[in-house]
Design a protein around this motif. Structure first.
Motif, PDB file in Angstrom:
ATOM      1  N   VAL A 135       6.700  15.750  20.418  1.00  0.00           N
ATOM      2  CA  VAL A 135       5.422  15.233  19.912  1.00  0.00           C
ATOM      3  C   VAL A 135       5.146  13.849  20.470  1.00  0.00           C
ATOM      4  CG1 VAL A 135       4.135  14.544  17.848  1.00  0.00           C
ATOM      5  CG2 VAL A 135       5.635  16.544  17.773  1.00  0.00           C
ATOM      6  N   TRP A 136       3.957  13.693  21.018  1.00  0.00           N
ATOM      7  CA  TRP A 136       3.411  12.380  21.328  1.00  0.00           C
ATOM      8  C   TRP A 136       2.320  12.127  20.301  1.00  0.00           C
ATOM      9  CZ3 TRP A 136       2.273  12.688  27.297  1.00  0.00           C
ATOM     10  CH2 TRP A 136       3.476  12.580  28.000  1.00  0.00           C
ATOM     11  N   LEU A 137       2.217  10.916  19.829  1.00  0.00           N
ATOM     12  CA  LEU A 137       1.140  10.542  18.922  1.00  0.00           C
ATOM     13  C   LEU A 137      -0.008   9.966  19.730  1.00  0.00           C
ATOM     14  CD1 LEU A 137       3.213   8.862  16.074  1.00  0.00           C
ATOM     15  CD2 LEU A 137       2.372  11.224  16.203  1.00  0.00           C
ATOM     16  N   ALA A 138      -1.233  10.199  19.251  1.00  0.00           N
ATOM     17  CA  ALA A 138      -2.411   9.739  19.999  1.00  0.00           C
ATOM     18  C   ALA A 138      -3.480   9.191  19.061  1.00  0.00           C
ATOM     19  CB  ALA A 138      -2.996  10.901  20.806  1.00  0.00           C
ATOM     20  N   CYS A 139      -4.117   8.132  19.525  1.00  0.00           N
ATOM     21  CA  CYS A 139      -5.299   7.613  18.841  1.00  0.00           C
ATOM     22  C   CYS A 139      -6.499   8.431  19.335  1.00  0.00           C
ATOM     23  CB  CYS A 139      -5.486   6.118  19.154  1.00  0.00           C
ATOM     24  SG  CYS A 139      -5.868   5.760  20.886  1.00  0.00           S
ATOM     25  N   GLU A 140      -7.656   8.168  18.768  1.00  0.00           N
ATOM     26  CA  GLU A 140      -8.871   8.886  19.173  1.00  0.00           C
ATOM     27  C   GLU A 140      -9.155   8.694  20.664  1.00  0.00           C
ATOM     28  OE1 GLU A 140     -11.630  11.556  18.783  1.00  0.00           O
ATOM     29  OE2 GLU A 140     -10.767  10.816  16.912  1.00  0.00           O
ATOM     30  N   GLU A 141      -8.996   7.469  21.157  1.00  0.00           N
ATOM     31  CA  GLU A 141      -9.309   7.164  22.555  1.00  0.00           C
ATOM     32  C   GLU A 141      -8.391   7.884  23.547  1.00  0.00           C
ATOM     33  OE1 GLU A 141      -9.342   3.365  25.622  1.00  0.00           O
ATOM     34  OE2 GLU A 141      -9.390   2.980  23.473  1.00  0.00           O
ATOM     35  N   HIS A 142      -7.120   8.068  23.216  1.00  0.00           N
ATOM     36  CA  HIS A 142      -6.161   8.626  24.164  1.00  0.00           C
ATOM     37  C   HIS A 142      -5.798  10.098  23.927  1.00  0.00           C
ATOM     38  CE1 HIS A 142      -5.329   4.231  24.724  1.00  0.00           C
ATOM     39  NE2 HIS A 142      -5.549   4.654  25.958  1.00  0.00           N
ATOM     40  N   VAL A 189       1.929   4.820  15.713  1.00  0.00           N
ATOM     41  CA  VAL A 189       1.046   4.258  16.735  1.00  0.00           C
ATOM     42  C   VAL A 189       0.949   5.205  17.921  1.00  0.00           C
ATOM     43  CG1 VAL A 189       1.489   1.862  16.084  1.00  0.00           C
ATOM     44  CG2 VAL A 189       2.881   2.931  17.833  1.00  0.00           C
ATOM     45  N   CYS A 190      -0.109   5.075  18.648  1.00  0.00           N
ATOM     46  CA  CYS A 190      -0.390   5.895  19.825  1.00  0.00           C
ATOM     47  C   CYS A 190       0.727   5.771  20.862  1.00  0.00           C
ATOM     48  CB  CYS A 190      -1.727   5.459  20.420  1.00  0.00           C
ATOM     49  SG  CYS A 190      -2.248   6.418  21.856  1.00  0.00           S
ATOM     50  N   SER A 191       1.051   6.890  21.519  1.00  0.00           N
ATOM     51  CA  SER A 191       2.098   6.921  22.538  1.00  0.00           C
ATOM     52  C   SER A 191       1.610   6.495  23.927  1.00  0.00           C
ATOM     53  CB  SER A 191       2.673   8.339  22.642  1.00  0.00           C
ATOM     54  OG  SER A 191       3.283   8.723  21.431  1.00  0.00           O
TER      55      SER A 191
END
Length: 65
Positions: free
Chosen positions: A37-44, A8-10
């Motif tokens: 590493v941070w995970l990101a969705c398209e929006e963030h 999931v997004c961070s």
């Protein structure tokens, strides 16, 4: 037994599926080859990368998996 990490997004409060890895390090405390590493969705993706870039921490953004 290893539990798989939920991708999931961070971003704070976001629960969207991660599509990108925002890879970074803090050169004052990490060796040059180390990547956090941070995970990101398209929006963030852009806002997380911009946050790190302004501090000189951003190294790269890559697709997740």
């Amino acid at each position: 037994m290893d539990a798989e990490i939920e991708p999931v997004c961070s971003a704070k409060g976001c629960r969207r599926e991660a599509l990108y890895e925002v890879r970074w390090n803090n050169p004052k405390i990490h060796p040059p080859e180390r990547r956090k590493v941070w995970l990101a969705c398209e929006e963030h993706r852009e806002s997380l990368a911009d946050f790190l870039d302004r501090r000189g921490f951003l190294r790269e953004v890559a697709p997740f998996r």
